[in-house]
Design an enzyme around this catalytic site. Structure first.
Site, short mmCIF file in Angstrom:
data_model
loop_
_atom_site.label_atom_id
_atom_site.label_comp_id
_atom_site.label_asym_id
_atom_site.label_seq_id
_atom_site.Cartn_x
_atom_site.Cartn_y
_atom_site.Cartn_z
CB CYS A 174 -10.96 0.96 10.21
SG CYS A 174 -12.07 2.17 9.49
CB CYS A 181 -13.57 2.94 12.15
SG CYS A 181 -13.85 1.83 10.77
#
Lengths: 108, 323
Positions: free
Chosen positions: A30, A33
């Site tokens: 991700c 993230c």
């Protein structure tokens, strides 16, 4: 201190302690993230002693993420005495994380 | 009623109030950190105000192949960190601060942020651009609950499910391709009868068995309580409405510049971009706009970086004239 990594066992153990715990549900693939990670560590630093700041890798703890109802990452969930009291998804700034914490904790 | 601040915060605020930077850079993408690099190398006292992490939009791209000097490409997040470190090496400071308002006229400009007030003689705006919303009812409420903007980030949550992609440009085409590898069915919704995307995408999209098209259609309404269950489509020709069941909708309708904070002070074009030519000078003296946020022909990492160098040059010239 940087945010602590939790596996399922540690997660449940920490939920039994009194006080507030902030958990970032994330995954290595991700990209967003990754973008929040250093700001998140700074949140951990600034709240040392007041709040446990932790993260859970949902690739490694898939069942836990499902149990906690995580649909999008990064999702930051704030727990108080083991209960979820609020969450934010993909905060756009460190200031947004700070204000989320301040507002959610003020209600306790 | 006032808000009681801890003493340390008050002290910090006061110190910042007294300190006047030569250059305040708003935004830590390639334009911002190149401006900071050139400004500090020119001996200017420079502060970068970044709300989350260095790199800007490129920090969400794992492979950048069109920034020269990296023969195997480079991860955008890493490139952002390197740009920050490169500027910090010469003294550029960074504060993780979100800007709430900016007073850009006069000799000393005043920027109010989540971390207090910052003052500077010159300001470089490098706030970039972000994804555009559809602007329909409940869009924000359902974001993360079926409404998404980043296929590479959130696609994995729709494994073996049915999703829609809204848009017809390159990013919509790329998102549809990414999702076709993960999802069972991908429906591309576009308001025209053909794609604006570059030719190379057309073949790949039409060849994929998982991708279907809904031409001449716009999303009229988001369906579902608490979680998205589908979308209501409107035929742009006939006005006819139809429902489409999907588990998720990825909105990919282009980008919008982050200029909301400056709209009353700087001249913007009709799409909201700050009007500035190759000198990066804006309609206010001492205020420069670099990268995706300014009017320009090509928005790329390299053109943003180039803008940063130019802005530092003109900021230096401006400061020399006004001191």
């Amino acid at each position: 201190m940087a945010a602590v990594n939790l596996n399922t066992e540690k997660f449940h153990k920490i939920m039994h302690t009194e006080g507030a715990v902030l958990v970032d549900f994330w995954a290595p693939w991700c990209t967003y993230c990754r973008k929040i990670s250093s700001a998140y560590d700074k949140v951990a630093d600034q709240n040392e002693g007041k709040l446990i700041v932790a993260k859970v890798n949902i690739d490694e703890e898939e069942a836990l993420a499902e149990q906690e109802g995580i649909e999008v990452i990064p999702t930051l969930v704030l727990y108080h005495n083991g209960k979820s009291i609020g969450s934010i998804t993909a905060p756009e700034s460190k200031a947004r994380i700070d204000s989320f914490l301040q507002e959610a904790l003020a209600k306790q | 009623m006032g808000v009681l601040l801890p003493l340390s915060a008050l002290t910090q605020r006061r110190v910042r109030m007294e300190h006047i930077y030569d250059v305040l850079v708003i935004g830590g993408g390639p334009g911002g950190y190149t401006a900071a690099l050139y400004a500090t190398r020119a001996g200017l006292d420079t502060m970068v105000l970044e709300k989350m992490a260095p790199g800007g939009q490129m920090a969400q791209t794992t492979q950048i192949d069109n920034y020269p000097g990296f023969d195997e490409g480079i991860d955008g997040f890493l490139l952002g960190e390197k740009m920050q470190a490169g500027a910090a090496r010469f003294g550029a400071k960074t504060e993780l601060a979100e800007v709430y308002s900016a007073q850009l006229s006069g000799d000393v400009k005043r920027i109010e942020t989540s971390e207090g007030v910052f003052l500077g003689r010159a300001v470089v705006i490098a706030t970039g651009a972000g994804h555009k919303r559809l602007g329909i009812d409940r869009e924000e409420q359902l974001t993360g609950k079926g409404v998404a903007y980043c296929a590479a980030c959130d696609g994995m949550f729709y494994r073996d499910k049915t999703v829609a992609v809204v848009g017809g440009g390159n990013s919509a085409a790329a998102d549809a391709m990414i999702l076709s590898r993960i999802c069972e069915r991908v429906i591309l919704i576009h308001r025209r009868d053909n794609l604006r995307a570059t030719k190379i995408y057309h073949d790949a999209l039409t060849k994929s068995e998982k991708i279907e098209f809904r031409w001449n259609s716009t999303v009229n309404r988001l369906l579902g309580e608490g979680r998205l269950s589908g979308v209501e489509l409107r035929d742009v020709g006939t006005g006819a409405l139809s429902e489409l069941k999907v588990d998720g909708v990825f909105i990919s309708v282009g980008r919008a510049p982050a200029t909301e904070l400056f709209r009353d002070q700087l001249e913007l074009d009709r799409n909201g971009y700050i009007i500035a030519d190759e000198s990066t000078r804006t309609s206010l003296p001492g205020v420069f706009a670099v990268g995706d946020v300014r009017t320009k022909a090509l928005r790329q990492v390299i053109t943003a970086a180039a803008d940063g160098a130019v802005a530092a040059h003109y900021a230096e010239e401006y400061l020399a004239e006004t001191r």
